[in-house]
Write an enzyme that holds these catalytic residues in place. Structure first.
Site, PDB file in Angstrom:
ATOM      1  N   HIS A  82      18.379  70.863  56.471  1.00 63.34           N
ATOM      2  CA  HIS A  82      18.100  69.654  55.709  1.00 63.34           C
ATOM      3  C   HIS A  82      17.078  69.953  54.620  1.00 63.34           C
ATOM      4  O   HIS A  82      16.087  70.637  54.851  1.00 63.34           O
ATOM      5  CB  HIS A  82      17.552  68.545  56.606  1.00 63.34           C
ATOM      6  CG  HIS A  82      17.293  67.272  55.857  1.00 63.34           C
ATOM      7  ND1 HIS A  82      18.285  66.361  55.607  1.00 63.34           N
ATOM      8  CD2 HIS A  82      16.168  66.795  55.266  1.00 63.34           C
ATOM      9  CE1 HIS A  82      17.772  65.355  54.904  1.00 63.34           C
ATOM     10  NE2 HIS A  82      16.496  65.597  54.687  1.00 63.34           N
ATOM     11  N   ARG A 171      14.662  51.820  51.132  1.00 63.05           N
ATOM     12  CA  ARG A 171      13.585  52.660  50.612  1.00 63.05           C
ATOM     13  C   ARG A 171      13.890  53.138  49.200  1.00 63.05           C
ATOM     14  O   ARG A 171      12.994  53.269  48.362  1.00 63.05           O
ATOM     15  CB  ARG A 171      13.367  53.868  51.536  1.00 63.05           C
ATOM     16  CG  ARG A 171      12.729  53.521  52.870  1.00 63.05           C
ATOM     17  CD  ARG A 171      12.778  54.708  53.831  1.00 63.05           C
ATOM     18  NE  ARG A 171      12.172  55.885  53.247  1.00 63.05           N
ATOM     19  CZ  ARG A 171      12.624  57.123  53.430  1.00 63.05           C
ATOM     20  NH1 ARG A 171      13.688  57.346  54.182  1.00 63.05           N
ATOM     21  NH2 ARG A 171      12.000  58.138  52.872  1.00 63.05           N
ATOM     22  N   SER A 186      13.073  59.417  59.244  1.00 61.48           N
ATOM     23  CA  SER A 186      14.426  59.365  58.685  1.00 61.48           C
ATOM     24  C   SER A 186      15.155  60.684  58.908  1.00 61.48           C
ATOM     25  O   SER A 186      16.278  60.722  59.421  1.00 61.48           O
ATOM     26  CB  SER A 186      14.358  59.053  57.188  1.00 61.48           C
ATOM     27  OG  SER A 186      15.628  59.174  56.585  1.00 61.48           O
TER      28      SER A 186
END
Length: 443
Positions: A82, A171, A186
């Site tokens: 990620h 957001r 998140s």
């Protein structure tokens, strides 16, 4: 319990209880709490922060707000990667096929990813530049694709971390993106729910990242590593430079074309370096080989064409038109372009990378509002990057769009984001630090 009281408590700087956090997450997912109250709480969290306990509780509540993927049927080690988001950061598109080619049958990349957030591009938006590419595989089909091909990339399934999907969109449009507890919860809720054994986090830092300083990036990385390791996963984070765009292309179809070029062995040095580094670290994290051997494999799969072949294989498996891999000109093309030139002799001395990302969004390549459509053909081809010499009148970039107004708006933002100087600026590192369960190692 009332949402009003929870907002008030956090607004006034109090620590929320596990029960309060559970109430707001579960109530929001169930449709019992409106967007405007969650937006208010997100802003209160942004301004007041969260303790480690609050952040961990929020992560676990988000993770358990929907399905949790079981990858235990896969025969090898499952891995995920990620990035916290950057401008021109298309490394996931390169790293997934690289790893699948580096360790076939041993390492499986089950990659769930997101859309653009703020000024940064989203991997799903990039993949949808490929005609027919299906980012919405059902869980069984996703796992089957990973098993058969070594990797797959999809969006969050309908019931995977629905709490994050809802809050992610809020957001993006309420100026609450760059908040460590919200970013950490998140990211880690999705990574933990996605089920992989090993997780590599690419934490960007600089003008084009949500983390503007190395200490803040390290704090975020430490938070996420601690959450993941506490849940029994192997987690490592790299702190990488986003004070300049990564690669030359910014925008969805343009970035897909650059990944194809990179896997063919012709990519820009910085993108190739980062893709090799990330793929190597993640394979080494599994323990199947040393870091040096993993790097040798990463370079080999680019050199022998097997990583590019694997990308084509994955695109075919997910319904995409594989002709674009052989001929990237079949990707969406913009009708309009504008060349930006250097105003003087010298060097590119500074790039406000966040503003470059905003310029790409203004051209049509990102979302300025939650319901904006993406123009996959628009974006920026950067001909000169940080530290490179320019001559007066020499082309610095070419901007692409399908709307004259958007082209003019994006061009104005882009030109203001580039600074020039007579002297060559100092070189900047691509890697600042590595964060593991054992601590922080500076590069």
């Amino acid at each position: 319990m009332r949402m009003y009281d929870i907002i008030e408590a956090k607004r006034d700087g109090h620590e929320l209880t596990d029960e309060q956090i559970a109430f707001f997450v579960r109530g929001y997912v169930a449709g019992k709490i409106p967007d405007y109250q969650v937006s208010a709480l997100l802003m209160a969290i942004f301004l007041r922060g969260m303790t480690d306990r609050e952040t961990t509780t929020l992560t676990l509540e988000m993770m358990n707000s929907g399905d949790v993927v079981d990858l235990s049927a896969l025969p090898g080690t499952t891995v995920d990667k990620h990035s916290t988001g950057g401008v021109g950061d298309k490394t996931s598109l390169a790293v997934v096929p690289m790893i699948a080619a580096m360790a076939p049958g041993e390492v499986f990349v089950a990659k769930m990813t997101g859309r653009g957030l703020g000024h940064t591009g989203g991997t799903l938006d990039k993949l949808e530049s490929i005609p027919g590419f299906n980012c919405s595989l059902a869980e069984d089909a996703f796992i089957g694709c990973v098993r058969a091909h070594g990797g797959a990339i999809i969006g969050q399934t309908g019931n995977l971390v629905p709490a994050d999907k809802l809050m992610y969109a809020l957001r993006d449009v309420t100026a609450t993106v760059d908040c460590i507890p919200l970013i950490a919860s998140s990211i880690m809720s999705k990574k933990l729910a996605a089920g992989s054994n090993c997780i590599l986090l690419d934490v960007k830092v600089g003008s084009g990242a949500f983390m503007k300083s190395v200490p803040d990036a390290i704090e975020l990385a430490e938070t996420m590593v601690a959450i993941g390791e506490g849940m029994g996963r192997r987690v490592e984070a790299l702190i990488t430079n986003m004070d300049r765009p990564l690669g030359r292309n910014i925008g969805n179809a343009l970035e897909v074309a650059e990944v194809i070029d990179t896997l063919a062995g012709h990519g820009p040095d910085d993108l190739t370096h980062e893709a090799v580094m990330l793929a190597s670290e993640l394979v080494a994290l599994t323990g199947i080989c040393s870091r040096n051997e993993a790097e040798r494999r990463a370079r080999a799969v680019i050199a022998d064409g097997s990583a590019l072949a694997k990308l084509k294989e994955i695109v075919a498996a997910q319904g995409g038109d594989t002709r674009v891999i052989d001929d990237p000109s079949l990707l969406p093309q913009a009708a309009l372009s504008r060349t930006v030139t250097a105003p003087r002799d010298g060097f590119v001395a500074h790039i406000d990378t966040e503003q470059v990302g905003i310029a790409s969004a203004q051209l049509g390549g990102g979302r300025l509002k939650i319901d904006d459509d993406i123009d996959h053909a628009s974006g920026i081809e950067l001909l000169k990057n940080y530290g490179e010499a320019v001559r007066e009148g020499e082309a610095v970039a070419v901007l692409f769009a399908n709307d004259e107004r958007k082209l003019a708006e994006g061009a104005a933002t882009f030109e203001a984001a580039i600074s020039y100087a007579g002297a060559e600026p100092p070189a900047e590192p691509l890697l600042y630090a590595t964060v593991t369960r054992d601590g922080v190692q500076r590069a």
